[in-house]
Scaffold this motif. Structure first.
Motif, PDB file in Angstrom:
ATOM      1  N   VAL A  23       5.936  22.422  39.576  1.00  0.00           N
ATOM      2  CA  VAL A  23       7.970  22.237  40.045  1.00  0.00           C
ATOM      3  C   VAL A  23       8.098  21.674  38.364  1.00  0.00           C
ATOM      4  O   VAL A  23       7.092  19.908  37.768  1.00  0.00           O
ATOM      5  N   MET A  24       9.001  21.242  37.634  1.00  0.00           N
ATOM      6  CA  MET A  24       9.496  20.579  36.764  1.00  0.00           C
ATOM      7  C   MET A  24      10.467  19.376  37.404  1.00  0.00           C
ATOM      8  O   MET A  24      10.899  19.448  38.798  1.00  0.00           O
ATOM      9  N   GLN A  25      10.712  18.737  36.648  1.00  0.00           N
ATOM     10  CA  GLN A  25      11.585  17.527  37.038  1.00  0.00           C
ATOM     11  C   GLN A  25      12.438  17.756  36.625  1.00  0.00           C
ATOM     12  O   GLN A  25      13.190  18.764  35.912  1.00  0.00           O
ATOM     13  N   ARG A  26      14.101  17.933  37.485  1.00  0.00           N
ATOM     14  CA  ARG A  26      15.042  18.503  37.939  1.00  0.00           C
ATOM     15  C   ARG A  26      16.471  18.074  37.740  1.00  0.00           C
ATOM     16  O   ARG A  26      16.289  16.947  39.279  1.00  0.00           O
ATOM     17  N   ASN A  27      17.475  17.431  36.884  1.00  0.00           N
ATOM     18  CA  ASN A  27      18.644  17.197  37.579  1.00  0.00           C
ATOM     19  C   ASN A  27      20.097  17.296  37.339  1.00  0.00           C
ATOM     20  O   ASN A  27      19.971  18.971  36.060  1.00  0.00           O
ATOM     21  N   PHE A  28      20.364  17.356  37.204  1.00  0.00           N
ATOM     22  CA  PHE A  28      22.363  18.248  37.569  1.00  0.00           C
ATOM     23  C   PHE A  28      23.179  16.840  36.979  1.00  0.00           C
ATOM     24  O   PHE A  28      23.108  16.071  36.701  1.00  0.00           O
ATOM     25  N   THR A  29      23.381  17.779  35.675  1.00  0.00           N
ATOM     26  CA  THR A  29      25.368  16.975  35.071  1.00  0.00           C
ATOM     27  C   THR A  29      26.067  18.461  34.875  1.00  0.00           C
ATOM     28  O   THR A  29      26.329  19.642  35.134  1.00  0.00           O
ATOM     29  N   GLU A  30      27.297  17.445  34.933  1.00  0.00           N
ATOM     30  CA  GLU A  30      28.609  18.258  35.287  1.00  0.00           C
ATOM     31  C   GLU A  30      29.603  18.335  33.899  1.00  0.00           C
ATOM     32  O   GLU A  30      29.462  16.260  32.900  1.00  0.00           O
ATOM     33  N   VAL A  31      29.645  18.813  33.845  1.00  0.00           N
ATOM     34  CA  VAL A  31      30.843  19.465  31.842  1.00  0.00           C
ATOM     35  C   VAL A  31      32.075  19.510  32.320  1.00  0.00           C
ATOM     36  O   VAL A  31      32.434  20.693  33.144  1.00  0.00           O
ATOM     37  N   THR A  32      33.355  19.131  31.359  1.00  0.00           N
ATOM     38  CA  THR A  32      34.167  19.565  31.123  1.00  0.00           C
ATOM     39  C   THR A  32      34.489  20.902  30.281  1.00  0.00           C
ATOM     40  O   THR A  32      34.642  20.445  29.225  1.00  0.00           O
ATOM     41  N   SER A  86      28.916  35.638  31.936  1.00  0.00           N
ATOM     42  CA  SER A  86      28.332  35.196  31.046  1.00  0.00           C
ATOM     43  C   SER A  86      28.878  34.492  29.696  1.00  0.00           C
ATOM     44  O   SER A  86      28.351  33.829  28.946  1.00  0.00           O
ATOM     45  N   GLU A  87      30.772  35.110  29.338  1.00  0.00           N
ATOM     46  CA  GLU A  87      31.257  34.078  28.710  1.00  0.00           C
ATOM     47  C   GLU A  87      31.534  32.393  29.174  1.00  0.00           C
ATOM     48  O   GLU A  87      32.036  31.547  28.245  1.00  0.00           O
ATOM     49  N   VAL A  88      31.998  32.350  30.485  1.00  0.00           N
ATOM     50  CA  VAL A  88      32.400  31.505  31.307  1.00  0.00           C
ATOM     51  C   VAL A  88      31.136  30.060  31.047  1.00  0.00           C
ATOM     52  O   VAL A  88      30.778  29.070  30.558  1.00  0.00           O
ATOM     53  N   MET A  89      29.639  30.927  31.498  1.00  0.00           N
ATOM     54  CA  MET A  89      28.300  30.606  31.182  1.00  0.00           C
ATOM     55  C   MET A  89      28.264  29.456  29.548  1.00  0.00           C
ATOM     56  O   MET A  89      28.127  28.447  29.518  1.00  0.00           O
ATOM     57  N   GLN A  90      28.883  30.623  28.758  1.00  0.00           N
ATOM     58  CA  GLN A  90      28.329  29.655  26.831  1.00  0.00           C
ATOM     59  C   GLN A  90      29.638  28.951  27.336  1.00  0.00           C
ATOM     60  O   GLN A  90      28.745  28.066  26.831  1.00  0.00           O
ATOM     61  N   VAL A  98      23.177  26.649  33.981  1.00  0.00           N
ATOM     62  CA  VAL A  98      24.833  27.375  34.176  1.00  0.00           C
ATOM     63  C   VAL A  98      24.467  28.019  35.529  1.00  0.00           C
ATOM     64  O   VAL A  98      24.078  28.692  36.170  1.00  0.00           O
ATOM     65  N   GLU A  99      25.458  26.959  36.938  1.00  0.00           N
ATOM     66  CA  GLU A  99      24.795  27.036  38.343  1.00  0.00           C
ATOM     67  C   GLU A  99      25.866  28.357  38.113  1.00  0.00           C
ATOM     68  O   GLU A  99      27.186  28.565  38.100  1.00  0.00           O
ATOM     69  N   TYR A 100      25.498  29.561  38.485  1.00  0.00           N
ATOM     70  CA  TYR A 100      26.175  30.634  38.765  1.00  0.00           C
ATOM     71  C   TYR A 100      26.841  30.688  39.530  1.00  0.00           C
ATOM     72  O   TYR A 100      28.378  31.314  38.832  1.00  0.00           O
ATOM     73  N   ASP A 101      26.951  30.626  41.161  1.00  0.00           N
ATOM     74  CA  ASP A 101      27.691  30.189  42.000  1.00  0.00           C
ATOM     75  C   ASP A 101      29.745  29.912  41.319  1.00  0.00           C
ATOM     76  O   ASP A 101      30.387  30.194  41.372  1.00  0.00           O
ATOM     77  N   LYS A 158      37.698  23.587  29.137  1.00  0.00           N
ATOM     78  CA  LYS A 158      39.028  24.084  29.180  1.00  0.00           C
ATOM     79  C   LYS A 158      39.169  25.179  30.529  1.00  0.00           C
ATOM     80  O   LYS A 158      40.429  25.279  30.937  1.00  0.00           O
ATOM     81  N   LEU A 159      38.477  25.584  31.109  1.00  0.00           N
ATOM     82  CA  LEU A 159      38.646  26.212  32.482  1.00  0.00           C
ATOM     83  C   LEU A 159      38.082  25.277  34.134  1.00  0.00           C
ATOM     84  O   LEU A 159      38.124  25.449  34.704  1.00  0.00           O
ATOM     85  N   GLY A 160      37.552  24.238  32.855  1.00  0.00           N
ATOM     86  CA  GLY A 160      37.472  23.320  34.793  1.00  0.00           C
ATOM     87  C   GLY A 160      36.411  22.962  34.811  1.00  0.00           C
ATOM     88  O   GLY A 160      35.360  22.744  34.207  1.00  0.00           O
ATOM     89  N   LYS A 161      35.891  21.385  35.315  1.00  0.00           N
ATOM     90  CA  LYS A 161      34.309  21.633  35.691  1.00  0.00           C
ATOM     91  C   LYS A 161      33.333  22.174  35.503  1.00  0.00           C
ATOM     92  O   LYS A 161      33.855  23.384  36.988  1.00  0.00           O
ATOM     93  N   ILE A 162      31.837  22.203  35.321  1.00  0.00           N
ATOM     94  CA  ILE A 162      31.089  22.996  35.691  1.00  0.00           C
ATOM     95  C   ILE A 162      30.050  22.698  35.563  1.00  0.00           C
ATOM     96  O   ILE A 162      29.572  21.094  35.176  1.00  0.00           O
ATOM     97  N   GLN A 163      29.045  22.467  37.178  1.00  0.00           N
ATOM     98  CA  GLN A 163      27.350  22.596  36.871  1.00  0.00           C
ATOM     99  C   GLN A 163      26.815  22.768  36.616  1.00  0.00           C
ATOM    100  O   GLN A 163      26.076  24.011  36.638  1.00  0.00           O
ATOM    101  N   LEU A 164      25.742  21.922  35.589  1.00  0.00           N
ATOM    102  CA  LEU A 164      24.522  22.856  34.979  1.00  0.00           C
ATOM    103  C   LEU A 164      23.499  22.386  35.381  1.00  0.00           C
ATOM    104  O   LEU A 164      23.366  21.154  35.874  1.00  0.00           O
ATOM    105  N   LYS A 165      22.213  22.983  35.335  1.00  0.00           N
ATOM    106  CA  LYS A 165      20.869  22.640  36.069  1.00  0.00           C
ATOM    107  C   LYS A 165      20.037  21.920  34.956  1.00  0.00           C
ATOM    108  O   LYS A 165      19.731  22.615  34.046  1.00  0.00           O
ATOM    109  N   ILE A 166      19.233  21.220  34.099  1.00  0.00           N
ATOM    110  CA  ILE A 166      18.412  20.178  33.154  1.00  0.00           C
ATOM    111  C   ILE A 166      16.973  20.331  33.677  1.00  0.00           C
ATOM    112  O   ILE A 166      17.033  19.801  34.728  1.00  0.00           O
TER     113      ILE A 166
END
Length: 419
Positions: free
Chosen positions: A354-363, A401-405, A384-387, A365-373
């Motif tokens: 397994v890869m090293q994984r950690n999570f971060t959050e970006v802000t 796809s627009e939200v993820m981008q 990008v966290e799909y849910d 215009k639609l709000g905060k979204i979590q990403l997995k690195i």
């Protein structure tokens, strides 16, 4: 994997459970949007950030409107009648129809109906009636449906996969209800305690009900484990859901949102062990197989999928494959034997890197979204966290796809600014 820990030091009720979820960050607008899928009328929801005993928390309430305005009954109150249809109430079959015909997720429907059946069975024994004769009071039914279904909607929206609980604490004395004076714990709660693993005690300094039938039934059917706070998990957030009874003490349910140490921080890039299970199934419908997949995901497996195959005598079938941690082997094998038609399951232990994984959050215009690195030597992956992206897409009308981008753009902009 997120775990919800209940600390019911002052009891538990439907509105306290929902208030605590909102205090953890459950989005009120998204919640109401999901609840509308029930097509239930005659109510108004309110959510207030307030203070009790100098502690800030959330108070969630259901106000009845239209023909039910001004009425009030105790939560979980039922009436019984010899008629299956009664204009003052809804029986279990009618509530089941409301939930089953909704557009809610199957897992939410299943969990909600399990709670209603638990309450109805207890009330039937207490009153000496059949399940068909027990009717949830029309006013109480609206409250109960919102509290019960709403709780599982909230659990789903928050991405919670496990629920744990400490000792349920009830009061003593008596309360006044539609059927007269009732002892505390109330009869329905006492009936549900039979053959129950739910830890329970009473406090003598509170002379009223703290544990309602709805609250107890949710805990009994939804909690995966009981005991003290799991030391292997890290606390992410704490929330308080206030009750409406005046007890002379802090009347609140405290909840903790927990995550595993590996999820909260990082997973190491090393070999670990997984279990791969297989079962061949040739005599179940697509709907039934879909139900099994939902149950498996809810149970916390890493992955589960079907592969079309041909078995002996050239019969078309599906091979179910499940990947899980070794600790879930017994739980998953029992689930498969119960919910599928297979008579046997085979599994093998496998190694994986397994890869090293950690999570971060970006802000954005639609709000905060979590990403997995993900990291492994020179390899790096950002997803990008799909849910979360899907929820924002539904709310804004944009494509996923627009939200993820947008989230990825915000992430790389943040990285460039740091560099």
């Amino acid at each position: 994997m997120k775990t919800l820990y209940l600390d019911p030091f002052s009891g538990v009720s439907g509105n306290m459970l929902l208030g605590s979820l909102f205090d953890l960050g459950l989005n009120f607008k998204q919640f109401k949007h999901e609840l509308e899928k029930l097509n239930l009328k005659g109510y108004h929801l309110s959510l207030e950030k307030t203070t009790q005993s100098a502690i800030v928390g959330s108070l969630f309430e259901v106000t009845l409107v239209g023909e039910y305005a001004g009425h009030h009954v105790d939560e979980g109150e039922v009436q019984y009648t010899g008629k299956i249809a009664h204009h003052h109430g809804r029986n279990l079959a009618e509530i089941t129809k409301i939930i089953q015909t909704s557009k809610l997720k199957q897992s939410i429907k299943e969990s909600s109906l399990k709670v209603f059946k638990e309450i109805a069975k207890a009330e039937a024994v207490v009153h000496g009636k059949t399940l068909e004769e027990i009717h949830f009071h029309e006013v109480g039914a609206i409250d109960s449906i919102i509290d019960i279904v709403g709780f599982f909607i909230g659990i789903d929206l928050l991405g919670i996969t496990q629920i744990a609980s400490g000792i349920l604490v009830d009061g003593t004395g008596t309360i006044e209800a539609a059927h007269g004076t009732m002892p505390v714990p109330v009869p329905a709660v006492m009936q549900m305690r039979i053959d129950s693993e739910v830890p329970f005690r009473q406090r003598s300094d509170v002379a009223t009900e703290l544990v309602t039938p709805t609250g107890f039934a949710i805990v009994k059917t939804a909690v995966n484990q009981y005991g003290t706070l799991p030391v292997e998990l890290l606390t992410e957030k704490i929330g308080y859901g206030f009750g409406t009874r005046v007890t002379g003490h802090l009347n609140a349910l405290r909840v903790l949102l927990l995550e595993s140490k590996l999820t909260q921080k990082e997973t190491s890039a090393e070999n670990d062990q997984v279990i791969e299970m297989h079962a061949n199934i040739d005599d179940q419908t697509g709907e039934q197989l879909g139900f099994v997949l939902e149950r498996l995901i809810d149970a916390g497996v890493y992955d589960a999928f079907f592969t079309p195959i041909f078995t002996k005598k050239n019969r078309p079938a599906y091979q179910l494959t499940v990947l899980s941690s070794p600790e879930l082997t017994d739980k998953i094998s029992n689930l498969l034997l119960k919910d599928t038609s297979t008579f046997g399951i085979r599994w093998t232990s496998m190694q994986r890197k397994v890869m090293q994984r950690n999570f971060t959050e970006v802000t954005t215009k639609l709000g905060k979204i979590q990403l997995k690195i993900g990291h492994l030597n020179e390899i790096k992956k950002v997803t990008v966290e799909y849910d979360q992206a899907a929820q924002i897409a539904i709310k804004t009308g944009m494509s996923v796809s627009e939200v993820m981008q947008l989230a990825l753009q915000a992430y790389y902009k943040k990285i460039n600014e740091v560099e």
